[in-house]
Structure formats: structure tokens, C-alpha cells
Design a protein around this motif. Sequence first.
Motif, PDB file in Angstrom:
ATOM      1  N   GLU A   1      -9.223  -2.870  -4.812  1.00 25.10           N
ATOM      2  CA  GLU A   1      -8.382  -1.465  -3.931  1.00 25.10           C
ATOM      3  C   GLU A   1      -7.694  -1.361  -4.694  1.00 25.10           C
ATOM      4  O   GLU A   1      -7.643   0.048  -5.450  1.00 25.10           O
ATOM      5  CB  GLU A   1      -7.231  -2.170  -2.867  1.00 25.10           C
ATOM      6  CG  GLU A   1      -7.797  -2.094  -1.481  1.00 25.10           C
ATOM      7  CD  GLU A   1      -7.330  -2.998  -0.175  1.00 25.10           C
ATOM      8  OE1 GLU A   1      -7.512  -2.815   0.582  1.00 25.10           O
ATOM      9  OE2 GLU A   1      -5.654  -3.263  -0.883  1.00 25.10           O
TER      10      GLU A   1
ATOM     11  N   ALA B   1       0.979   3.508  -2.714  1.00 27.14           N
ATOM     12  CA  ALA B   1       0.851   5.108  -2.271  1.00 27.14           C
ATOM     13  C   ALA B   1       2.063   6.138  -3.226  1.00 27.14           C
ATOM     14  O   ALA B   1       1.587   7.661  -3.420  1.00 27.14           O
ATOM     15  CB  ALA B   1       1.021   5.961  -0.742  1.00 27.14           C
TER      16      ALA B   1
ATOM     17  N   ARG C   1       0.691  -1.024   0.475  1.00 26.51           N
ATOM     18  CA  ARG C   1       0.139   0.304  -0.199  1.00 26.51           C
ATOM     19  C   ARG C   1       0.709   1.022   0.097  1.00 26.51           C
ATOM     20  O   ARG C   1       0.460   2.276  -1.133  1.00 26.51           O
ATOM     21  CB  ARG C   1      -1.455   0.007   1.216  1.00 26.51           C
ATOM     22  CG  ARG C   1      -2.601  -1.168   1.311  1.00 26.51           C
ATOM     23  CD  ARG C   1      -3.087  -1.392   2.606  1.00 26.51           C
ATOM     24  NE  ARG C   1      -3.618   0.345   2.897  1.00 26.51           N
ATOM     25  CZ  ARG C   1      -4.656   0.125   2.151  1.00 26.51           C
ATOM     26  NH1 ARG C   1      -5.190  -0.199   1.354  1.00 26.51           N
ATOM     27  NH2 ARG C   1      -4.867   2.133   2.914  1.00 26.51           N
TER      28      ARG C   1
ATOM     29  N   VAL D   1      -1.791  -5.069  -1.718  1.00 27.98           N
ATOM     30  CA  VAL D   1      -2.884  -4.203  -2.517  1.00 27.98           C
ATOM     31  C   VAL D   1      -3.703  -5.388  -2.694  1.00 27.98           C
ATOM     32  O   VAL D   1      -3.048  -6.096  -3.889  1.00 27.98           O
ATOM     33  CB  VAL D   1      -2.588  -3.077  -3.202  1.00 27.98           C
ATOM     34  CG1 VAL D   1      -3.941  -2.897  -4.096  1.00 27.98           C
ATOM     35  CG2 VAL D   1      -1.713  -1.848  -3.356  1.00 27.98           C
TER      36      VAL D   1
ATOM     37  N   MET E   1      -6.466   7.375  -1.073  1.00 28.69           N
ATOM     38  CA  MET E   1      -5.827   6.161  -0.631  1.00 28.69           C
ATOM     39  C   MET E   1      -6.720   6.648   0.391  1.00 28.69           C
ATOM     40  O   MET E   1      -6.678   7.011   1.003  1.00 28.69           O
ATOM     41  CB  MET E   1      -4.853   5.639  -1.062  1.00 28.69           C
ATOM     42  CG  MET E   1      -4.191   4.955  -1.443  1.00 28.69           C
ATOM     43  SD  MET E   1      -2.500   4.189  -1.646  1.00 28.69           S
ATOM     44  CE  MET E   1      -2.686   3.286  -0.700  1.00 28.69           C
TER      45      MET E   1
ATOM     46  N   ALA F   1      -1.787  11.210  -0.232  1.00 28.25           N
ATOM     47  CA  ALA F   1      -2.851  10.071  -1.057  1.00 28.25           C
ATOM     48  C   ALA F   1      -4.130  10.066   0.010  1.00 28.25           C
ATOM     49  O   ALA F   1      -5.216   9.724  -0.567  1.00 28.25           O
ATOM     50  CB  ALA F   1      -2.387   8.402  -1.124  1.00 28.25           C
ATOM     51  N   SER F   2      -4.148  10.351   1.329  1.00 24.29           N
ATOM     52  CA  SER F   2      -4.986  10.332   2.083  1.00 24.29           C
ATOM     53  C   SER F   2      -5.707  11.783   1.768  1.00 24.29           C
ATOM     54  O   SER F   2      -7.169  11.949   1.622  1.00 24.29           O
ATOM     55  CB  SER F   2      -4.258   9.965   3.141  1.00 24.29           C
ATOM     56  OG  SER F   2      -5.451  10.530   4.379  1.00 24.29           O
TER      57      SER F   2
ATOM     58  N   MET G   1      -8.353   2.262  -6.454  1.00 28.24           N
ATOM     59  CA  MET G   1      -7.862   3.775  -6.270  1.00 28.24           C
ATOM     60  C   MET G   1      -7.769   4.450  -7.436  1.00 28.24           C
ATOM     61  O   MET G   1      -7.156   6.194  -7.958  1.00 28.24           O
ATOM     62  CB  MET G   1      -6.676   3.437  -5.848  1.00 28.24           C
ATOM     63  CG  MET G   1      -5.799   2.583  -4.904  1.00 28.24           C
ATOM     64  SD  MET G   1      -4.272   1.985  -4.657  1.00 28.24           S
ATOM     65  CE  MET G   1      -4.461   1.597  -3.155  1.00 28.24           C
TER      66      MET G   1
END
Length: 555
Positions: free
Chosen positions: A541, A476, A472, A537, A524, A518-519, A545
Motif C-alpha cells: 500500500e 493520509a 492509514r 499500512v 488512497m 486523499a480519496s 500511495m
Amino acid sequence: MNAVRKYVAAVMLWILALSPAAGYAAASFELAVSAKEVLRGGTITLSGTGAGNDAQVAVKIVSPARTTFYVDVLTATHGSYAKTLTIPSDPALAPYGTYTVIAGSGSASAQKTFAVVEKLGSGNENPGNENPGNENPGNNNPGNSNPGTTPANGSPIPSGAGKASGSVAQPELSQDGRYVIGADTMDAAIKQPGSSVTIELPAAALKNGTPLELPAVSFKSLGDNNRELILSAGDLKIQLPAGAIPASGDAQSKVRLTLNTSLTNDAQSQIDRSIRSDASYKSTGVVLSVNIQLLSGSTSSDIHNLGKPATVTIKLTPEQAAAISARTAGVYFLNGDQAEYAGGTVDGGVLTFKPKHFSTYAVLQYDKRFADLASHWSETAVRSLAAKHIVTGVDATHYEPSRSITRAEFATILMRAVDWKGEAPATAAGTAQPFKDVAAGQYYAEPVAMASALGILSGYDGVFRPNDKITREEAAVALVRAAKYFSLSGGSGASAGKTAFADQADISAWAIAAVEQASTQGLMQGDGKQFNPKSPVVRAEAAAMIDRLLPVATN
């Protein structure tokens, strides 16, 4: 898939290069037409022998106006091939006159002719008052509802034909049913300040397929002055960058462009053949045919590939916009019995795509449903990316949303998304492979090399580890770099603000900034408390994304 595209492209280039002056056929290859004359609304059968069993036979029919009336690739059965065509009833689509049929397989080719007439046995290819012995039908051709029988190269274009107002040029209708613009008129528009020259065609030209002709030297002048050419007609706009259409400075040569947005019987038949094997496809009725010819002396040749991609925009009617889903619609090149995805977006009722060659295109909807995604949280994202041919199932009916995805697979779908956006620089294509563990010929070799060249994905000490599961935090970093490079952020994911994950300390130092971005960009999400940076991942997902990465489109 690339091999199939190259093969079909080669076949299409071959048939588009054929002209009525083609050489005589080899003795074993034969072509026949069922009648010398046919009425509008009637049928005619093309058939022949001499092709190998299951051989591909390329067929092209050239209209009296020297435009492509029909093109197809047939499969011979036991050495024989046949095709029955219905002649359109619309005079604009099937003008009276002689049609040339050209067929070929391998190095062998043959040609025949037939005539579309008003009355069988009349021996008159231009009967009645529609075009009585004169290429100008006079009052029987208001607004050029019937292009007539435009000669192979037509009459010369007067240098002052048409008119220019600033950088906008408007053609005039010639006596033999063509729209023409002269060299002096084009020069006047090209000399104006600005980066483009616009040619405005009447909207009726799109329905009738009325040719537009201008001197080849004008295209050279456009290139020399770095001017983009914009063709505008009704709700259609085609932007051709300087140098998109190669043309010499030969003062006697002309370029003929024929645009058509009519859903003819032949176009509908071609769509039906292309999508019959997959019920996920649905026709929208929106089509575009563009034919470009270089006319020089007594010869003509089709210009198929463009020197630079064009940009095409079509403003949809309210009815079309209401019926087309922006998430599942795309543009497809009708390639014989295949529909080849060509990208495209629908946003705010406007369709946009960037073709690298011109032929016949159709807007289709591809709503792929997978049995293991029914009511799954990722179903909408997967359907959207499947419609863009960015992700595919593991088979025809399953996606396997919970299966982990490798670094090679992630690189491939991420670069497909970038390619769909149409912003990858040409210099990135064909980049030398920087990783010693990525073998040439692997399906992921090119996207991995391109992602590395653009700084989106990196390896570890000279290796890429293509078969490792992507984590992950690695995803990202790649997503944030792609969003920055291609200005793709601000898509379907909403900004969540700064997030402090409980497992923040587990995030690698090189990924902390990317995870935060990314958040906050909504690309993500964690599980509400943790980001799980080292977790692999899964396919669901990955689809979510990348779907969030892409811009939101509206009907």
C-alpha cells in the motif's frame, strides 16, 4: 550508504585535484606505463607497486588538451595494481600529443607520460598534416573535428571574441581549436534585460568534446548581476544558476568547459563495470560528460562541485525515447566501479536531472523484479519506485508486500520521493531533531527531522514513535501535506470525487479532511465501502500511495 558515498566522493575529489604539477611520489609507491608511444586503436597498460593490499589507487589521465581523458579507482592486489586501456580510434577522442598519467594511494602519488602518435618511433607527437608544427590544423580541421593539442591554458581570449545578439552569445573557433567568448561580448549579453544569458555552441562540439573558454570575470559578472548561464548545444541544455561556478575577478583567469555526449569505448567500459553485479540494470547508451577547469597563469584546477545545483535537459532522439521506459530510467553518476543514482525524469522524450557536481553520467534502466511480487497488484508501483531508489526489497529477491510499515520507514520513503522531485528547500536539510525518541545516527533521523520541518509529519507530545506501525489515517495526512507543499498531486491516481465511507465515524477528527482529500485526489482508496483508518499500512500500500503521489511521466 552515506559513508560509502562520502568516501568515494573524497577519492574522486582527490584525483580531480591532482595536476601534472603534483609532488614527487613517496619512494615506495611506483607507477609505470607499458610504452612511451601508442597508436590510436592500440592499448597501453598502467601498472605499479607500493600500495597496500586491497588499497584503493586513484588513476587519472590528462589529455594534451588538458581535459580529463580517463579516471578510475583501482584496487591493489598484494600491493600491485594494473589497468590496460584501449586508445580510441577517433581523432577527436584521442588527439595526438602527450598524455599525463597520475596515480595515487593515500599520501603517495606518482606520474608518467606517454604519447599518442601516428607512427611508432617517429618522435613526432603531432605528425603529418593533422597538426604540422602548428596548433591550428587549418583546413584539416573543418568544424573542429579534431580539437588538436590545446595548450594547458591556450592563448589569451580576445575581449571581443564571439558575438552577442541580445542575451544570446555565440563563441568563435580559435586557431588552436577552442571555442572562445571574450569579456566584452559576455558583458554585452549580461547587460541585456532578463534573468539569463545563453551561450550557443555548435552541436558538433558535443561529439568532439571541443572545449569552450570564457574569462573567469564573466562568471563573477553573471553572479553580481544574478544572471543564470544557459549552455545550449544541439539537444543539450545546461542551466547554471548565478553562483553555481565559483570564479574570482582575476582578469587573467579563464574557465574551460568541455561537454561530451559521445558513448566512447571508455564510457561504455565504465558503464559495464558499474552494472555488472546487478542484472536489473541496462544501459541506454545515453551519456553526458562535463569537465570544468579554472585556468590561472600556468596552473589549472578542476571545478567538481557546484555552488548551486544545475538543471540539465537532453532531448532524446526518437530511437532513444522509444527504447527508454520513463518508469524505470534514471541518471547515474559513474563513480569508478559504481553507479550512483542521481535522480532524473524522462517525460515527453526529454530527460531532465539536477546534478550538484559534474563528471560522467549515464542514463540506465533499473527494472528490479521481486519473486514475491509476480502478478501482485502492487508490482508496477514497486518497480517504478525501486527504479527511483525510493523503495528497496527486504533482500535481493523479496519485497514482502504484506508486511506492515513503521512510521520511521514511511517517513524515509516519503522524503526520498520528495528528494527525487528535487524540491526540498536547502534550509530543511540538517534541521535539528525535534523528537526525543529519534536518536542521532538512525537511518531515519534525517528524513524524520526534514519531514517535521516541512510540516509533513508530526509527532505526539514531543515524541515521534518511529517503531509504531503507521496507520492509514496518519499516512493520509502526510500524503496530502506533501502533495500540497510540493505540488505533487494530480499524479497517477485519478480523482474519485467525494467519497462517504461506512466507517467515517471511526476517522479521527484531525484526519477527516486529509482522508477526504486523499480519496478525491486518488492518492488512497478504501476497500470499496470502508477506509479502515486505524489499520496499519502495509508495504504494498505504501508503494502504491507514493507512486500515485508522483507525476505521471510519458516517453
